[in-house]
Write an enzyme that holds these catalytic residues in place. Sequence first.
Site, PDB file in Angstrom:
ATOM      1  N   THR A 115    -106.206  75.121   5.533  1.00 29.15           N
ATOM      2  CA  THR A 115    -106.872  75.656   6.723  1.00 29.15           C
ATOM      3  C   THR A 115    -108.370  75.759   6.462  1.00 29.15           C
ATOM      4  O   THR A 115    -108.789  76.341   5.462  1.00 29.15           O
ATOM      5  CB  THR A 115    -106.271  77.031   7.075  1.00 29.15           C
ATOM      6  OG1 THR A 115    -104.945  76.820   7.556  1.00 29.15           O
ATOM      7  CG2 THR A 115    -107.093  77.745   8.143  1.00 29.15           C
TER       8      THR A 115
ATOM      9  N   GLN B 175     -99.380  68.887   9.606  1.00 28.11           N
ATOM     10  CA  GLN B 175     -98.538  70.055   9.379  1.00 28.11           C
ATOM     11  C   GLN B 175     -98.363  70.822  10.688  1.00 28.11           C
ATOM     12  O   GLN B 175     -99.331  71.300  11.288  1.00 28.11           O
ATOM     13  CB  GLN B 175     -99.121  70.974   8.302  1.00 28.11           C
ATOM     14  CG  GLN B 175     -98.061  71.963   7.820  1.00 28.11           C
ATOM     15  CD  GLN B 175     -98.593  73.058   6.942  1.00 28.11           C
ATOM     16  OE1 GLN B 175     -99.614  73.663   7.249  1.00 28.11           O
ATOM     17  NE2 GLN B 175     -97.892  73.346   5.857  1.00 28.11           N
TER      18      GLN B 175
ATOM     19  N   HIS C 179     -94.092  73.319   8.855  1.00 28.02           N
ATOM     20  CA  HIS C 179     -94.545  74.445   8.023  1.00 28.02           C
ATOM     21  C   HIS C 179     -93.526  75.581   8.143  1.00 28.02           C
ATOM     22  O   HIS C 179     -93.495  76.290   9.151  1.00 28.02           O
ATOM     23  CB  HIS C 179     -95.925  74.897   8.502  1.00 28.02           C
ATOM     24  CG  HIS C 179     -96.635  75.836   7.576  1.00 28.02           C
ATOM     25  ND1 HIS C 179     -96.025  76.438   6.498  1.00 28.02           N
ATOM     26  CD2 HIS C 179     -97.928  76.274   7.566  1.00 28.02           C
ATOM     27  CE1 HIS C 179     -96.917  77.214   5.863  1.00 28.02           C
ATOM     28  NE2 HIS C 179     -98.068  77.132   6.496  1.00 28.02           N
TER      29      HIS C 179
ATOM     30  N   ASN D   1     -94.982  80.437   3.656  1.00 26.88           N
ATOM     31  CA  ASN D   1     -96.119  81.365   3.694  1.00 26.88           C
ATOM     32  C   ASN D   1     -96.054  82.442   4.769  1.00 26.88           C
ATOM     33  O   ASN D   1     -97.085  82.910   5.251  1.00 26.88           O
ATOM     34  CB  ASN D   1     -97.430  80.574   3.801  1.00 26.88           C
ATOM     35  CG  ASN D   1     -97.635  79.676   2.591  1.00 26.88           C
ATOM     36  OD1 ASN D   1     -96.953  79.843   1.585  1.00 26.88           O
ATOM     37  ND2 ASN D   1     -98.539  78.732   2.677  1.00 26.88           N
TER      38      ASN D   1
ATOM     39  N   TYR E  98     -94.985  82.489   7.931  1.00 22.65           N
ATOM     40  CA  TYR E  98     -95.158  82.189   9.357  1.00 22.65           C
ATOM     41  C   TYR E  98     -93.789  82.150  10.051  1.00 22.65           C
ATOM     42  O   TYR E  98     -92.772  82.499   9.457  1.00 22.65           O
ATOM     43  CB  TYR E  98     -95.981  80.911   9.532  1.00 22.65           C
ATOM     44  CG  TYR E  98     -97.369  81.078   8.934  1.00 22.65           C
ATOM     45  CD1 TYR E  98     -98.272  81.993   9.488  1.00 22.65           C
ATOM     46  CD2 TYR E  98     -97.748  80.407   7.780  1.00 22.65           C
ATOM     47  CE1 TYR E  98     -99.526  82.207   8.925  1.00 22.65           C
ATOM     48  CE2 TYR E  98     -99.004  80.617   7.205  1.00 22.65           C
ATOM     49  CZ  TYR E  98     -99.886  81.519   7.786  1.00 22.65           C
ATOM     50  OH  TYR E  98    -101.119  81.737   7.218  1.00 22.65           O
TER      51      TYR E  98
ATOM     52  N   ARG F  95     -92.024  72.165   4.448  1.00 23.33           N
ATOM     53  CA  ARG F  95     -92.630  72.968   3.381  1.00 23.33           C
ATOM     54  C   ARG F  95     -92.016  74.358   3.355  1.00 23.33           C
ATOM     55  O   ARG F  95     -91.922  75.018   4.394  1.00 23.33           O
ATOM     56  CB  ARG F  95     -94.145  73.088   3.600  1.00 23.33           C
ATOM     57  CG  ARG F  95     -94.871  73.652   2.380  1.00 23.33           C
ATOM     58  CD  ARG F  95     -96.365  73.752   2.597  1.00 23.33           C
ATOM     59  NE  ARG F  95     -97.090  73.540   1.337  1.00 23.33           N
ATOM     60  CZ  ARG F  95     -98.215  74.160   1.002  1.00 23.33           C
ATOM     61  NH1 ARG F  95     -98.777  75.021   1.838  1.00 23.33           N
ATOM     62  NH2 ARG F  95     -98.807  73.913  -0.148  1.00 23.33           N
TER      63      ARG F  95
ATOM     64  N   ASN G 288     -98.480  86.796   3.445  1.00 26.57           N
ATOM     65  CA  ASN G 288     -98.361  87.333   4.800  1.00 26.57           C
ATOM     66  C   ASN G 288     -97.235  88.354   4.912  1.00 26.57           C
ATOM     67  O   ASN G 288     -96.503  88.392   5.900  1.00 26.57           O
ATOM     68  CB  ASN G 288     -98.209  86.195   5.818  1.00 26.57           C
ATOM     69  CG  ASN G 288     -99.518  85.443   6.007  1.00 26.57           C
ATOM     70  OD1 ASN G 288    -100.564  86.060   6.168  1.00 26.57           O
ATOM     71  ND2 ASN G 288     -99.467  84.124   5.948  1.00 26.57           N
TER      72      ASN G 288
ATOM     73  N   GLY H 288    -104.488  71.552  -3.753  1.00 24.05           N
ATOM     74  CA  GLY H 288    -105.162  72.143  -2.605  1.00 24.05           C
ATOM     75  C   GLY H 288    -106.637  72.324  -2.850  1.00 24.05           C
ATOM     76  O   GLY H 288    -107.463  71.444  -2.586  1.00 24.05           O
ATOM     77  N   ARG H 289    -106.989  73.487  -3.429  1.00 23.86           N
ATOM     78  CA  ARG H 289    -108.405  73.811  -3.618  1.00 23.86           C
ATOM     79  C   ARG H 289    -109.182  72.732  -4.360  1.00 23.86           C
ATOM     80  O   ARG H 289    -110.340  72.455  -3.995  1.00 23.86           O
ATOM     81  CB  ARG H 289    -108.526  75.183  -4.279  1.00 23.86           C
ATOM     82  CG  ARG H 289    -108.137  76.314  -3.316  1.00 23.86           C
ATOM     83  CD  ARG H 289    -107.942  77.629  -4.026  1.00 23.86           C
ATOM     84  NE  ARG H 289    -106.854  77.538  -4.981  1.00 23.86           N
ATOM     85  CZ  ARG H 289    -106.641  78.403  -5.960  1.00 23.86           C
ATOM     86  NH1 ARG H 289    -107.453  79.423  -6.114  1.00 23.86           N
ATOM     87  NH2 ARG H 289    -105.606  78.256  -6.760  1.00 23.86           N
TER      88      ARG H 289
END
Length: 372
Positions: free
Chosen positions: A33, A106, A182, A185, A187, A234, A242, A326-327
């Site tokens: 994101t 995603q 997705h 995490n 959601y 995923r 979260n 990712g990062r």
Amino acid sequence: MSAQPNNDTSDLFQPARVGALQLANRIVMAPLTRSRAGAGDVPTDLMATYYAQRADAGLIISEASQISPQGKGYIQTPGIYSAEQIAGWKKITDAVHAKGGKIVIQLWHVGRISHPALQEGGALPVAPSAVKPNGWVFTGKGKEDMVTPRALELSELPGIVADYAQAARNALAAGFDGVEIHAANGYLLDQFLRDKTNLRTDAYGGSVENRARLLLEATDAVVAAIGKERVGVRLSPISGANDIDDSNPEPVFTYAVEQLAARDIAFLHIVEGNTGGERVPGRPTDFDLGKLRRLFPNAYIANNGYTRDMAIAARAADRADLIAFGRPFISNPDLVERLRHDVPLAPLQTATLYGGDERGYTDYPVRESAAA
Ligand code: 8OZ
């Protein structure tokens, strides 16, 4: 001849097949994101530059993209439900394909991780049950506490499943090579899976089978819309992201993965810890995630805090088929080349992660070539 040693004997750097997709290597750009969509949550030309810069990844998984206005929980995240959004994404997929890359989108519904300020008509966010998340959201007015969501009516669930299917059709119209659902995490789909957030007493709550029902219905609908060989899911079985939790995650995720395996979808993408952070040591409820890899015969993508050495070791031991970074991909557009040549990675600037302009987005340099 390059002056750099070329330590590319690992098959991390070799082509791989994932469902319908032929990939140049086994390195995946994880969904990230970045909150830089334009008005109407339409993807921008700057986003096309950003993704095209990273097209050396074997596969790009796009940032999470809401399947409907109700699925939104953050400022300036892109959608995949309007004609303008489809047109915006088309420029991105064209730019990635022009550089020989592959990209899936995603598909995202945030559920309770939202705020009335981000919902149409100031509506309450929706969730399996009216359980308030502990946390805050960035709205137009700054940081605001999350609210108690509205429990979804049974009659609303087919509409959400249909939104996933339509979003998948939209994705192919936008030129994507496939989709990732997705379900990680904390959601919406994860909220259904877990007993901290799912207190329902209907066919979508209680037993493990019932809690996995919405994920599997969404998967079936997406598969019917675009074909199983272009669909991945995923999951984050041991994450607390979260404010998500479950009293006993192992049977939930064992069942979910068995069912996804039976559907023969192209890939399973597992967040092996808490997303966004360092790899975390196991919590008391954690279980051996290798079990999930063994249950899933198609491509298994591993993610969370991987280094080059860890990725090569994971391939050597066949603990994963592909590794998602990712990062490192944010600050290293040429990450594949840097990993191939085992050269240092550029550090991440955290202040520019979410929102803003090209700074900390498309201005990370590629490494000076040794020949230059
Ligand atoms: C960080 C910030 C906002 C969203 C996720 C989609 O964790 C996200 C996300 C991460 O999956």
